[in-house]
Design a protein around this motif. Structure first.
Motif, PDB file in Angstrom:
ATOM      1  N   ASP A 143       0.814  -1.214   0.000  1.00 29.00           N
ATOM      2  CA  ASP A 143       0.000   0.000   0.000  1.00 29.00           C
ATOM      3  C   ASP A 143       0.851   1.270   0.000  1.00 29.00           C
ATOM      4  O   ASP A 143       0.338   2.376   0.052  1.00 29.00           O
ATOM      5  N   GLY A 144       2.195   1.102  -0.042  1.00 25.18           N
ATOM      6  CA  GLY A 144       3.102   2.244  -0.071  1.00 25.18           C
ATOM      7  C   GLY A 144       3.478   2.782   1.298  1.00 25.18           C
ATOM      8  O   GLY A 144       4.291   3.701   1.398  1.00 25.18           O
ATOM      9  N   GLN A 145       2.927   2.218   2.362  1.00 24.48           N
ATOM     10  CA  GLN A 145       3.213   2.688   3.717  1.00 24.48           C
ATOM     11  C   GLN A 145       4.459   1.998   4.273  1.00 24.48           C
ATOM     12  O   GLN A 145       4.650   0.794   4.085  1.00 24.48           O
ATOM     13  N   TRP A 146       5.299   2.774   4.950  1.00 23.51           N
ATOM     14  CA  TRP A 146       6.485   2.238   5.604  1.00 23.51           C
ATOM     15  C   TRP A 146       6.095   1.800   7.006  1.00 23.51           C
ATOM     16  O   TRP A 146       5.503   2.565   7.763  1.00 23.51           O
ATOM     17  N   ARG A 147       6.450   0.554   7.341  1.00 17.78           N
ATOM     18  CA  ARG A 147       6.119   0.007   8.653  1.00 17.78           C
ATOM     19  C   ARG A 147       7.372  -0.590   9.299  1.00 17.78           C
ATOM     20  O   ARG A 147       8.293  -1.004   8.615  1.00 17.78           O
ATOM     21  N   VAL A 148       7.351  -0.655  10.605  1.00 16.80           N
ATOM     22  CA  VAL A 148       8.462  -1.212  11.374  1.00 16.80           C
ATOM     23  C   VAL A 148       8.444  -2.728  11.239  1.00 16.80           C
ATOM     24  O   VAL A 148       7.458  -3.383  11.583  1.00 16.80           O
ATOM     25  N   ALA A 149       9.555  -3.287  10.740  1.00 18.36           N
ATOM     26  CA  ALA A 149       9.730  -4.737  10.654  1.00 18.36           C
ATOM     27  C   ALA A 149      10.555  -5.245  11.831  1.00 18.36           C
ATOM     28  O   ALA A 149      10.324  -6.349  12.327  1.00 18.36           O
ATOM     29  N   VAL A 150      11.525  -4.448  12.272  1.00 19.69           N
ATOM     30  CA  VAL A 150      12.366  -4.806  13.412  1.00 19.69           C
ATOM     31  C   VAL A 150      12.708  -3.531  14.180  1.00 19.69           C
ATOM     32  O   VAL A 150      13.069  -2.514  13.586  1.00 19.69           O
TER      33      VAL A 150
END
Length: 159
Positions: A143-150
């Motif tokens: 969706d183009g959103q940056w999210r925390v993976a770690v």
């Protein structure tokens, strides 16, 4: 850790290692690193400081990994969400995170940061301040959103 759960961390670390070998920040000329940093870092800090577990969970990947000092690793949005809900119910928190290097490589972004956290106990009013450092790995969603993976962090205070 199972192979399935370790894939996001292994992929992120592989990209980090490859980008680190390039001799400088690995970014595409078309990538606005400042805009990615504002969206990823800024959105994460705002979600933390909202003290709302649902807002924080919205900026996490489904397979997020939290690595906090003195605690077992938390893997997955459900586990992290449960931990966050407990934290926010016990404390009113405010975090200041200062980025000291933000690299974008494709759908991954890597950040080294320092922090200052101020936690106010909701029952007693006691205030606890901490300072420390950490590393965030972000992943851009479909969706183009940056999210925390770690997010891995530790206090500068002695154990």
């Amino acid at each position: 850790m199972t192979m399935q759960k370790s894939k996001p961390l292994a992929a992120a670390l592989g990209v980090l290692l490859i980008s680190g070998c390039s001799g400088g920040a690995s970014t595409s000329a078309a990538v606005d690193v400042a805009a990615v940093e504002a969206a990823a870092h800024g959105g994460y800090v705002a979600a933390i400081n909202s003290n709302d577990p649902e807002k924080l969970k919205a900026v996490l990947t489904d397979d997020v990994v939290f690595q906090a000092q003195g605690a077992p690793e938390l893997i997955g949005k459900a586990a992290v969400g449960e931990w966050v809900a407990g934290y926010f119910s016990a404390y009113q928190t405010k975090w200041e995170k200062t980025s000291h290097g933000f690299t974008v490589s494709g759908d991954w972004a890597f950040e080294r940061y320092t922090y200052k956290s101020i936690d106010t106990d909701r029952k007693t009013g006691a205030v606890t301040t901490d300072v420390g450092k950490g590393i965030n790995i972000f992943r851009k969603g479909k969706d183009g959103q940056w999210r925390v993976a770690v997010d891995g962090w530790s206090s500068d205070k002695p154990a």
